[in-house]
Motif scaffolding. Sequence first.
Motif, PDB file in Angstrom:
ATOM      1  N   HIS A  29     -12.392   6.225   2.328  1.00 22.10           N
ATOM      2  CA  HIS A  29     -11.815   7.321   3.113  1.00 22.10           C
ATOM      3  C   HIS A  29     -12.705   7.712   4.291  1.00 22.10           C
ATOM      4  O   HIS A  29     -12.198   8.047   5.375  1.00 22.10           O
ATOM      5  N   ASP A  30     -14.024   7.664   4.108  1.00 18.47           N
ATOM      6  CA  ASP A  30     -14.942   7.975   5.209  1.00 18.47           C
ATOM      7  C   ASP A  30     -14.784   6.981   6.351  1.00 18.47           C
ATOM      8  O   ASP A  30     -14.758   7.367   7.523  1.00 18.47           O
ATOM      9  N   ARG A  31     -14.687   5.715   6.009  1.00 19.86           N
ATOM     10  CA  ARG A  31     -14.545   4.682   7.040  1.00 19.86           C
ATOM     11  C   ARG A  31     -13.233   4.843   7.806  1.00 19.86           C
ATOM     12  O   ARG A  31     -13.192   4.676   9.021  1.00 19.86           O
ATOM     13  N   LEU A  32     -12.157   5.151   7.080  1.00 21.52           N
ATOM     14  CA  LEU A  32     -10.874   5.369   7.753  1.00 21.52           C
ATOM     15  C   LEU A  32     -10.930   6.612   8.635  1.00 21.52           C
ATOM     16  O   LEU A  32     -10.357   6.632   9.732  1.00 21.52           O
ATOM     17  N   VAL A  56     -10.258  -1.324  -4.196  1.00 21.01           N
ATOM     18  CA  VAL A  56      -9.983  -1.351  -2.760  1.00 21.01           C
ATOM     19  C   VAL A  56      -8.513  -1.684  -2.511  1.00 21.01           C
ATOM     20  O   VAL A  56      -7.857  -1.043  -1.677  1.00 21.01           O
ATOM     21  N   LEU A  57      -7.987  -2.660  -3.246  1.00 20.30           N
ATOM     22  CA  LEU A  57      -6.566  -3.017  -3.100  1.00 20.30           C
ATOM     23  C   LEU A  57      -5.684  -1.805  -3.399  1.00 20.30           C
ATOM     24  O   LEU A  57      -4.767  -1.496  -2.640  1.00 20.30           O
ATOM     25  N   GLU A  58      -5.966  -1.118  -4.486  1.00 18.77           N
ATOM     26  CA  GLU A  58      -5.160   0.038  -4.867  1.00 18.77           C
ATOM     27  C   GLU A  58      -5.227   1.135  -3.807  1.00 18.77           C
ATOM     28  O   GLU A  58      -4.207   1.705  -3.425  1.00 18.77           O
ATOM     29  N   LEU A  59      -6.420   1.426  -3.304  1.00 19.36           N
ATOM     30  CA  LEU A  59      -6.571   2.451  -2.267  1.00 19.36           C
ATOM     31  C   LEU A  59      -5.804   2.070  -1.001  1.00 19.36           C
ATOM     32  O   LEU A  59      -5.097   2.899  -0.414  1.00 19.36           O
ATOM     33  N   ALA A  60      -5.932   0.816  -0.603  1.00 15.55           N
ATOM     34  CA  ALA A  60      -5.261   0.360   0.619  1.00 15.55           C
ATOM     35  C   ALA A  60      -3.743   0.319   0.435  1.00 15.55           C
ATOM     36  O   ALA A  60      -2.994   0.677   1.347  1.00 15.55           O
ATOM     37  N   MET A  61      -3.283  -0.103  -0.734  1.00 10.34           N
ATOM     38  CA  MET A  61      -1.841  -0.140  -0.992  1.00 10.34           C
ATOM     39  C   MET A  61      -1.276   1.278  -1.033  1.00 10.34           C
ATOM     40  O   MET A  61      -0.173   1.512  -0.547  1.00 10.34           O
ATOM     41  N   ASN A  62      -2.008   2.210  -1.608  1.00  7.65           N
ATOM     42  CA  ASN A  62      -1.548   3.599  -1.624  1.00  7.65           C
ATOM     43  C   ASN A  62      -1.341   4.119  -0.210  1.00  7.65           C
ATOM     44  O   ASN A  62      -0.457   4.923   0.046  1.00  7.65           O
ATOM     45  N   LYS A  63      -2.163   3.640   0.710  1.00 12.56           N
ATOM     46  CA  LYS A  63      -2.063   4.068   2.101  1.00 12.56           C
ATOM     47  C   LYS A  63      -0.909   3.371   2.824  1.00 12.56           C
ATOM     48  O   LYS A  63      -0.248   3.979   3.655  1.00 12.56           O
ATOM     49  N   THR A  64      -0.632   2.115   2.495  1.00  7.37           N
ATOM     50  CA  THR A  64       0.336   1.338   3.278  1.00  7.37           C
ATOM     51  C   THR A  64       1.708   1.162   2.635  1.00  7.37           C
ATOM     52  O   THR A  64       2.645   0.789   3.323  1.00  7.37           O
ATOM     53  N   PRO A  70       5.410  -5.155   6.114  1.00  9.18           N
ATOM     54  CA  PRO A  70       4.342  -6.023   6.617  1.00  9.18           C
ATOM     55  C   PRO A  70       2.950  -5.423   6.494  1.00  9.18           C
ATOM     56  O   PRO A  70       1.975  -6.148   6.358  1.00  9.18           O
ATOM     57  N   ALA A  71       2.836  -4.092   6.512  1.00 12.17           N
ATOM     58  CA  ALA A  71       1.519  -3.463   6.372  1.00 12.17           C
ATOM     59  C   ALA A  71       0.916  -3.776   5.006  1.00 12.17           C
ATOM     60  O   ALA A  71      -0.273  -4.078   4.895  1.00 12.17           O
ATOM     61  N   ALA A  72       1.721  -3.736   3.954  1.00  7.40           N
ATOM     62  CA  ALA A  72       1.224  -4.056   2.612  1.00  7.40           C
ATOM     63  C   ALA A  72       0.865  -5.536   2.518  1.00  7.40           C
ATOM     64  O   ALA A  72      -0.114  -5.909   1.877  1.00  7.40           O
ATOM     65  N   ASP A  73       1.654  -6.383   3.156  1.00  4.29           N
ATOM     66  CA  ASP A  73       1.344  -7.823   3.192  1.00  4.29           C
ATOM     67  C   ASP A  73      -0.001  -8.062   3.873  1.00  4.29           C
ATOM     68  O   ASP A  73      -0.799  -8.892   3.428  1.00  4.29           O
ATOM     69  N   ALA A  96      -1.723  -7.139  -9.421  1.00  2.00           N
ATOM     70  CA  ALA A  96      -1.820  -5.729  -9.031  1.00  2.00           C
ATOM     71  C   ALA A  96      -0.953  -5.435  -7.805  1.00  2.00           C
ATOM     72  O   ALA A  96      -0.341  -4.372  -7.713  1.00  2.00           O
ATOM     73  N   ALA A  97      -0.891  -6.383  -6.873  1.00  2.00           N
ATOM     74  CA  ALA A  97      -0.070  -6.188  -5.671  1.00  2.00           C
ATOM     75  C   ALA A  97       1.406  -6.079  -6.031  1.00  2.00           C
ATOM     76  O   ALA A  97       2.138  -5.276  -5.451  1.00  2.00           O
TER      77      ALA A  97
END
Length: 160
Positions: A29-32, A56-64, A70-73, A96-97
Motif C-alpha cells: 500500500h505504501d508503494r502504491l 501479493v497476488l491477493e492484494l493486487a487482485m483485490n485492487k484490480t 484485462p487489469a487482473a490478467d 488462487a487467481a
Amino acid sequence: MKLTQLAAIICLSTLSFTTSAQMVEVDFHDRLANNEPLEQVIAALITTQPGSALTVLELAMNKTCTQTPPAADEVLTAVINALGSDHEQIESILKAAIKKCIDSDSVTVVAIAAGVDPSLASLATASGGAVSFPATTILAPVIPTGSGSGGDSGISEVNN
C-alpha cells in the motif's frame, strides 16, 4: 523437547508469519500511495520475498478485480514474471487467481503466454474456479403410447 517449548516455537513462528504478511501488505500500500506502478510493486515485493507471492497476488487482485478484466490478467502476468514461470509456487498462484476474479480459461491462456508449461497451466486450472452454473434439467424422451395405424400404402402394408 518439552511440550511447552514446542508450543512456544509454534506460536513464535506463526507470529512471524503474520507479521511478514502484514509487512508485505503495508509495503504494498505504501508503494502504491507513492504512485509506483502496480507491476513494479508486484515485481519488487516478490523479488525480495518470493514466499509472499500469494499475499501479493491477493492484494493486487483485490485492487484490480473491480476494474476491467484485462487489469487482473496483467496482475497475474506480473506475478508469474516476477516469480519465474517454472517456480514451485506457480500452480498455487494459478489456482488462487481462479478463486479471485479470472476464469480458468483466461488463467490458462495468461499462464501459457507468460511461459508456464502448458501441461502445468492446464492441470492447475482443470478443476475450474468458483463460478457456478445453474443446474440443467435433462428430460427423458417422450415415448408415444397406443398402437399405430401403420399408415396408408406404406411399408407396413402386408399386401402391396
